[in-house]
Motif scaffolding. Structure first.
Motif, PDB file in Angstrom:
ATOM      1  N   THR A   1      -1.095   5.986   2.551  1.00 49.80           N
ATOM      2  CA  THR A   1      -2.433   4.970   3.378  1.00 49.80           C
ATOM      3  C   THR A   1      -1.868   4.596   4.679  1.00 49.80           C
ATOM      4  O   THR A   1      -2.642   4.572   5.825  1.00 49.80           O
TER       5      THR A   1
ATOM      6  N   CYS B   1     -10.475  13.490  12.733  1.00 49.87           N
ATOM      7  CA  CYS B   1     -10.179  12.203  12.883  1.00 49.87           C
ATOM      8  C   CYS B   1     -11.096  11.305  13.400  1.00 49.87           C
ATOM      9  O   CYS B   1     -11.199   9.935  13.934  1.00 49.87           O
TER      10      CYS B   1
ATOM     11  N   CYS C   1      -9.822   2.896   6.487  1.00 48.75           N
ATOM     12  CA  CYS C   1      -8.653   3.189   4.683  1.00 48.75           C
ATOM     13  C   CYS C   1      -8.581   2.261   3.990  1.00 48.75           C
ATOM     14  O   CYS C   1      -8.177   2.331   2.926  1.00 48.75           O
TER      15      CYS C   1
ATOM     16  N   SER D   1      -2.068   7.273   7.358  1.00 50.83           N
ATOM     17  CA  SER D   1      -2.801   7.728   8.213  1.00 50.83           C
ATOM     18  C   SER D   1      -4.190   6.772   8.702  1.00 50.83           C
ATOM     19  O   SER D   1      -4.354   7.276   9.724  1.00 50.83           O
ATOM     20  N   ALA D   2      -3.223   5.896   8.276  1.00 49.70           N
ATOM     21  CA  ALA D   2      -3.927   4.360   9.559  1.00 49.70           C
ATOM     22  C   ALA D   2      -3.750   4.910  10.620  1.00 49.70           C
ATOM     23  O   ALA D   2      -4.051   4.653  12.241  1.00 49.70           O
TER      24      ALA D   2
ATOM     25  N   TYR E   1       0.443  -1.296  -0.052  1.00 49.48           N
ATOM     26  CA  TYR E   1      -0.187  -0.187   0.166  1.00 49.48           C
ATOM     27  C   TYR E   1       1.059   1.689   0.277  1.00 49.48           C
ATOM     28  O   TYR E   1       1.527   1.377  -0.102  1.00 49.48           O
TER      29      TYR E   1
ATOM     30  N   VAL F   1      -9.954   1.263  12.158  1.00 45.52           N
ATOM     31  CA  VAL F   1      -8.956   2.200  10.980  1.00 45.52           C
ATOM     32  C   VAL F   1      -9.295   1.377   9.981  1.00 45.52           C
ATOM     33  O   VAL F   1      -9.330   2.038   8.450  1.00 45.52           O
TER      34      VAL F   1
END
Length: 253
Positions: free
Chosen positions: A6, A115, A27, A9-10, A2, A23
């Motif tokens: 990504t 978030c 994602c 962000s996770a 990935y 999560v």
């Protein structure tokens, strides 16, 4: 493989307190992949030995000042935080008679903690706006056991900087939580005749002397005249000060 974006962000979502399953859904990956990123061999730039570095110390570093100042006012008035082992819930209680306030509270939470999940819990006559993140106590260090008026409420230096930058947002949050704009009706004897008078005013009620001090100090700096109607009730009734408040606060809706 990935993209690194990504993975980053996770890991950020995980640091905000979301579960691995949440999560993964956000994602578009599997729960196993999220766990691999957290504990496996692939490292994101902001991790050490596979574990995300804590960000509590600088959780306020990039906070949106106006929204935070407004949310601080809501928290000091009708807000509280419930703490669990790995997650904290910020709750602001809003009267159902002011649907605009409910949406403003939710909007401020989303901006301050992008978030974190935001939800609503309906109670008799009011709605609790809730947001879930492990970092809410970092942003509101006034959180602690017991009621706010039974413990010291002292702003941190970084909070005072934000309030100085966005003072009207703080006052607006306080008035929206524990205050109101109403019309006072009274009578007065003039030349032997009783006459009726009406005038608008702002009221703020709170049991905490520290919260009152935060408000009165801010009003003084803004040039708003105020007085105590009683120990726990502040009134702004001078025509010029009410007009100034109307330009920046206005009635709840």
């Amino acid at each position: 493989m990935y993209p690194q974006e990504t993975v980053d962000s996770a890991l950020r979502l995980h640091r905000q307190g979301l579960t691995d399953a949440a999560v993964a859904r956000a994602c578009g990956v599997s729960v196993r992949t999220v766990r691999h990123w957290r504990w496996g061999t692939r490292r994101a730039p902001d991790t050490v030995r596979g574990r995300p570095q804590p960000t509590c110390g600088d959780a306020h570093g990039n906070v949106a000042s106006e929204s935070y100042s407004y949310l601080l006012g809501l928290y000091l008035g009708d807000g509280h935080i419930i703490s669990k082992s790995r997650q904290h819930t910020l709750t602001v209680s809003c009267c159902d008679g002011w649907p605009g306030l409910i949406e403003e509270a939710a909007r401020a939470m989303r901006i301050v903690m992008p978030c974190a999940a935001v939800g609503y819990v309906q109670r008799s006559g009011c709605t609790d706006v809730k947001s879930y993140s492990r970092h809410w106590p970092c942003l509101f260090p006034q959180h602690g056991p017991g009621r706010k008026h039974e413990r010291p409420i002292i702003l941190e230096s970084w909070q005072r900087d934000i309030v100085r930058a966005e003072p009207w947002a703080l006052v607006r949050g306080l008035i929206h939580s524990d205050g109101c704009r109403n019309v006072n009706r009274t009578t007065r004897m003039v030349a032997g005749e009783r006459k009726r008078y009406e005038y608008p005013r702002y009221l703020f009620a709170n049991e905490s002397t520290d919260v009152m001090r935060i408000l009165t100090t801010t009003l003084d700096e803004l040039g708003v005249e105020w007085k105590f109607a009683r120990r726990n009730l502040l009134s702004v009734a001078r025509r010029g000060s009410v007009a100034l408040m109307d330009r920046h606060i206005g009635p709840k809706y």
